[in-house]
Write a protein that holds these residues in place. Structure first.
Motif, short mmCIF file in Angstrom:
data_model
loop_
_atom_site.label_atom_id
_atom_site.label_comp_id
_atom_site.label_asym_id
_atom_site.label_seq_id
_atom_site.Cartn_x
_atom_site.Cartn_y
_atom_site.Cartn_z
N GLU A 4 68.41 9.88 47.44
CA GLU A 4 67.88 8.90 46.97
C GLU A 4 68.57 7.49 46.99
OE1 GLU A 4 65.30 8.48 44.59
OE2 GLU A 4 66.60 6.39 43.91
N PRO A 5 67.71 5.69 47.65
CA PRO A 5 69.05 4.94 47.52
C PRO A 5 69.72 4.38 46.07
CG PRO A 5 66.37 4.98 48.35
CD PRO A 5 66.57 6.25 47.87
N SER A 6 69.03 4.57 45.52
CA SER A 6 70.05 3.96 44.17
C SER A 6 71.02 4.88 43.83
CB SER A 6 68.28 3.84 43.04
OG SER A 6 68.33 5.20 42.81
N LEU A 7 70.93 6.14 44.07
CA LEU A 7 72.15 6.80 44.32
C LEU A 7 73.14 6.78 45.69
CD1 LEU A 7 71.26 10.09 42.50
CD2 LEU A 7 72.42 8.22 41.82
N ALA A 8 72.95 6.03 46.17
CA ALA A 8 74.14 5.99 47.36
C ALA A 8 75.73 5.74 46.71
CB ALA A 8 73.83 3.95 47.90
N GLY A 9 76.93 6.30 47.61
CA GLY A 9 77.46 6.07 46.80
C GLY A 9 78.45 7.08 46.01
N PHE A 10 77.80 7.90 44.77
CA PHE A 10 77.58 8.37 43.73
C PHE A 10 78.43 9.53 44.33
CE2 PHE A 10 76.48 11.29 40.42
CZ PHE A 10 76.47 10.98 39.43
N SER A 35 81.78 4.87 28.25
CA SER A 35 81.92 3.81 28.84
C SER A 35 83.48 3.88 29.71
CB SER A 35 81.75 2.60 29.11
OG SER A 35 81.17 1.85 27.65
N TRP A 36 84.60 4.23 29.65
CA TRP A 36 86.25 3.85 29.86
C TRP A 36 85.81 4.49 30.73
CZ3 TRP A 36 89.73 7.52 29.20
CH2 TRP A 36 90.82 8.09 29.46
N LEU A 37 85.73 6.00 30.38
CA LEU A 37 85.77 7.04 31.96
C LEU A 37 84.83 7.09 32.66
CD1 LEU A 37 87.81 9.17 33.70
CD2 LEU A 37 87.51 10.51 31.69
N TRP A 38 83.66 6.95 32.74
CA TRP A 38 82.14 7.06 33.01
C TRP A 38 82.10 6.37 33.19
CZ3 TRP A 38 83.28 12.06 33.55
CH2 TRP A 38 83.69 12.22 32.79
N GLY A 39 80.75 5.79 34.43
CA GLY A 39 80.35 4.39 35.82
C GLY A 39 79.47 4.57 34.64
N GLU A 40 78.91 3.21 35.62
CA GLU A 40 76.98 2.75 35.64
C GLU A 40 76.32 4.27 36.02
OE1 GLU A 40 76.54 0.41 34.20
OE2 GLU A 40 74.54 0.79 34.53
N ARG A 41 76.17 5.24 36.14
CA ARG A 41 74.82 5.64 36.67
C ARG A 41 75.40 7.38 35.40
NH1 ARG A 41 74.51 4.41 42.99
NH2 ARG A 41 77.13 5.17 42.77
N LEU A 42 74.21 7.55 35.08
CA LEU A 42 74.20 9.36 34.96
C LEU A 42 73.33 9.67 35.18
CD1 LEU A 42 74.37 8.48 30.61
CD2 LEU A 42 76.35 8.19 32.08
N VAL A 43 73.21 10.94 35.90
CA VAL A 43 72.36 11.64 36.20
C VAL A 43 72.31 13.10 36.76
CG1 VAL A 43 71.73 12.57 38.93
CG2 VAL A 43 72.93 9.92 38.80
N THR A 44 70.62 13.06 35.97
CA THR A 44 70.72 14.42 34.98
C THR A 44 69.22 15.01 35.58
OG1 THR A 44 71.27 13.74 32.87
CG2 THR A 44 69.49 15.85 33.04
N ILE A 45 69.65 15.99 35.89
CA ILE A 45 68.60 17.24 36.46
C ILE A 45 67.91 18.14 35.41
CG2 ILE A 45 67.72 19.03 38.55
CD1 ILE A 45 70.29 18.13 40.72
N ASN A 46 66.30 17.82 35.44
CA ASN A 46 65.69 18.57 34.41
C ASN A 46 65.23 20.06 34.46
OD1 ASN A 46 65.19 18.68 31.62
ND2 ASN A 46 62.78 18.91 32.06
N LEU A 81 65.12 14.96 38.70
CA LEU A 81 66.14 14.24 38.18
C LEU A 81 65.75 12.68 37.74
CD1 LEU A 81 68.45 13.60 41.19
CD2 LEU A 81 68.10 12.00 40.29
N VAL A 82 66.45 12.27 36.40
CA VAL A 82 66.64 10.82 36.05
C VAL A 82 67.90 10.22 35.73
CG1 VAL A 82 67.26 11.90 33.96
CG2 VAL A 82 65.83 10.06 33.40
N MET A 83 68.01 9.33 36.47
CA MET A 83 69.05 8.23 36.71
C MET A 83 68.95 7.24 35.49
SD MET A 83 71.33 5.77 39.09
CE MET A 83 69.46 4.54 38.86
N LEU A 84 69.97 7.35 34.05
CA LEU A 84 69.97 6.02 33.57
C LEU A 84 71.37 4.94 33.98
CD1 LEU A 84 69.87 7.99 29.93
CD2 LEU A 84 68.75 6.91 31.52
N ASP A 85 70.98 4.49 34.18
CA ASP A 85 71.83 2.83 33.59
C ASP A 85 71.37 1.46 33.57
OD1 ASP A 85 69.71 1.66 35.86
OD2 ASP A 85 71.26 1.85 37.68
N GLY A 86 72.47 0.41 34.22
CA GLY A 86 71.68 -1.03 33.00
C GLY A 86 71.95 -0.69 31.51
#
Ligand SMILES: O=C(O)CCC(=O)C(=O)O
Length: 142
Positions: A4-10, A35-46, A81-86
């Motif tokens: 998944e391109p939007s997860l590059a480098g994850f 958001s202090w410890l956790w980064g930009e992308r949250l990825v959940t698999i349902n 799979l859902v990603m939350l960012d921004g």
């Protein structure tokens, strides 16, 4: 995830598994992830069953002249799979309501480190140690 391109480098540093059962009234209240410890992308698999992820803005959407709370229901099919960012990550709260757990549902959420803990950040050394532990984990999840 690697395709998944939007997860590059994850690089996940945490996997959090939640096991929802309708008999127990499982749910998770609206919240923003740290958001202090956790980064930009949250990825959940349902997994195991469909559900609805409810995104909400308590104070409305002034850009659209909406002063009341706004909720958006996001259908999550089994195996989605859902990603939350921004804004979905930092502005909109997310929740799983009790009435949206129809059958047993298991989800795995993966979190990456924030910039502070990555190369160039003030806590980069600690971040590297945390990633090393996470990526070499061989133990029993609790
Ligand atoms: O069950 C879900 O899909 C959401 C999980 C969640 O919000 C969390 O672990 O912080």
């Amino acid at each position: 995830m690697q395709q998944e391109p939007s997860l590059a480098g994850f690089q996940p540093v945490e996997q959090c598994n939640l096991d929802y059962h309708p008999q127990r009234g499982s749910a998770i209240d609206p919240h923003l992830d740290d958001s202090w410890l956790w980064g930009e992308r949250l990825v959940t698999i349902n997994m195991l069953s469909n559900t609805t992820l409810t995104m909400s803005l308590e104070n409305g959407l002034s850009e659209l002249g909406l002063a009341e709370e706004v909720q958006v229901a996001v259908h999550l099919p089994r195996r989605a799979l859902v990603m939350l960012d921004g804004e979905a990550r930092h502005r909109w709260k997310h929740a799983i309501h009790r009435e949206d757990v129809h059958e047993r549902r298991v989800c795995s959420t993966y979190r990456e480190l924030s910039a502070e803990f990555l190369s160039g950040g003030q806590q980069a050394q600690l971040g590297a140690q945390l990633l090393n532990i996470a990526l070499s984990f061989q133990g029993t999840p609790i």
